[in-house]
Scaffold this motif. Structure first.
Motif, PDB file in Angstrom:
ATOM      1  N   LYS A 174       0.822  -1.201   0.000  1.00 58.49           N
ATOM      2  CA  LYS A 174       0.000   0.000   0.000  1.00 58.49           C
ATOM      3  C   LYS A 174       0.861   1.256   0.000  1.00 58.49           C
ATOM      4  N   GLN A 233     -18.706   4.512   1.697  1.00 62.91           N
ATOM      5  CA  GLN A 233     -18.115   4.657   3.014  1.00 62.91           C
ATOM      6  C   GLN A 233     -18.306   3.356   3.784  1.00 62.91           C
ATOM      7  N   GLU A 234     -17.181   2.719   4.107  1.00 67.08           N
ATOM      8  CA  GLU A 234     -17.242   1.421   4.775  1.00 67.08           C
ATOM      9  C   GLU A 234     -18.058   1.481   6.062  1.00 67.08           C
ATOM     10  N   SER A 235     -17.962   2.616   6.747  1.00 65.90           N
ATOM     11  CA  SER A 235     -18.652   2.727   8.034  1.00 65.90           C
ATOM     12  C   SER A 235     -20.168   2.808   7.887  1.00 65.90           C
ATOM     13  N   GLU A 267     -12.258   3.571  -5.669  1.00 63.75           N
ATOM     14  CA  GLU A 267     -12.848   4.018  -4.413  1.00 63.75           C
ATOM     15  C   GLU A 267     -13.210   5.502  -4.456  1.00 63.75           C
ATOM     16  N   GLU A 317      -8.059   0.957  -2.276  1.00 66.98           N
ATOM     17  CA  GLU A 317      -7.640   0.695  -0.900  1.00 66.98           C
ATOM     18  C   GLU A 317      -7.140   1.952  -0.178  1.00 66.98           C
ATOM     19  N   THR A 357      -7.795   4.917   2.855  1.00 65.80           N
ATOM     20  CA  THR A 357      -8.501   5.153   4.106  1.00 65.80           C
ATOM     21  C   THR A 357      -9.515   6.273   3.874  1.00 65.80           C
ATOM     22  N   GLU A 358     -10.442   6.414   4.805  1.00 65.60           N
ATOM     23  CA  GLU A 358     -11.435   7.478   4.669  1.00 65.60           C
ATOM     24  C   GLU A 358     -10.763   8.851   4.650  1.00 65.60           C
ATOM     25  N   ASN A 359      -9.730   9.037   5.462  1.00 65.44           N
ATOM     26  CA  ASN A 359      -9.022  10.313   5.490  1.00 65.44           C
ATOM     27  C   ASN A 359      -8.315  10.598   4.166  1.00 65.44           C
ATOM     28  N   GLN A 360      -7.755   9.571   3.560  1.00 66.66           N
ATOM     29  CA  GLN A 360      -7.078   9.745   2.272  1.00 66.66           C
ATOM     30  C   GLN A 360      -8.074  10.110   1.172  1.00 66.66           C
ATOM     31  N   LYS A 361      -9.246   9.500   1.217  1.00 68.72           N
ATOM     32  CA  LYS A 361     -10.282   9.837   0.233  1.00 68.72           C
ATOM     33  C   LYS A 361     -10.699  11.303   0.375  1.00 68.72           C
TER      34      LYS A 361
END
Length: 209
Positions: A25, A141-143, A169, A184, A186-190
């Motif tokens: 990653k 959003q995975e959450s 993503e 792949e 993270t939410e912050n990276q998106k």
């Protein structure tokens, strides 16, 4: 915790087996000179790696069948083992190289967005006018999704990796088409990447390009 939730959680934990792969990653998001450079490494799983590597062996199937096993050389034999199998093996090799070495690069400069794939062969660079890039968004959003849906996504991951480079993503609309990028994150990276692209879109120099 109810029996139903316990069962769903067990299924989810089992589905995570399908997501195990090489950890390579990498994410870069670097604004510079009224532009942007971003990079994202390819995603893989051990199942996808094994399948694509195995398919590369078809390069040698004709030699094995014809000269080692002594099969009779016929027209059908040539078509299958020296045309069809090498084509399948080439596709498998292209995907295998992407899984172990691929990356997607995004560049924004002079009002244009460029998406480039590197690390394998037979790739195509895409170029977009930044002013026409619309509705940049997080694919999901995975959450916000249920354990059941996460389970289905994990199981489907290998199929996606076998037939495509970009899971996507982040999504945007461009002249009636939906374009996907990056894997792949993270939410912050998106959020970071979407924010940087939107900031550049709002600059007058880009809107008037």
């Amino acid at each position: 915790m109810s029996i139903k939730n316990i069962g769903l959680n067990l299924q989810y934990q089992y589905s995570r087996i399908f997501t195990f792969g090489l950890n390579r990653k990498k994410f870069v998001c670097s604004p510079k000179n009224n532009g942007l450079f971003a990079l994202n490494s390819s995603r893989n799983t051990f199942i996808a790696l094994g399948f694509t590597l195995f398919s590369c062996g078809l390069f040698f199937s004709g030699i094995t069948e014809g000269f080692v096993n002594g099969n009779k050389i016929t027209t059908e034999f040539i078509i299958v083992f020296f045309i069809i199998h090498p084509i399948v093996a080439t596709i498998g090799l292209r995907q295998f190289l992407w899984l172990i070495n691929g990356r997607q690069e995004l560049r924004i400069e002079n009002g244009e967005m460029t998406l480039t794939k590197k690390g394998t062969f037979l790739t195509k660079t895409q170029t977009f006018k930044l002013k026409d890039v619309q509705n940049i968004r997080n694919e999901i959003q995975e959450s916000s999704i249920s354990t059941y849906d996460k389970t289905l996504r994990n199981i489907a991951l290998n199929r996606k990796l076998l037939f495509s480079h970009i899971i996507g993503e982040i999504i945007f609309d461009y002249k009636g088409k939906k374009v996907k990028l990056f894997n792949e994150l993270t939410e912050n990276q998106k959020v970071e990447l979407i924010t940087e692209i939107n900031n550049l879109k709002e600059k007058p120099t880009h809107n008037n390009s």
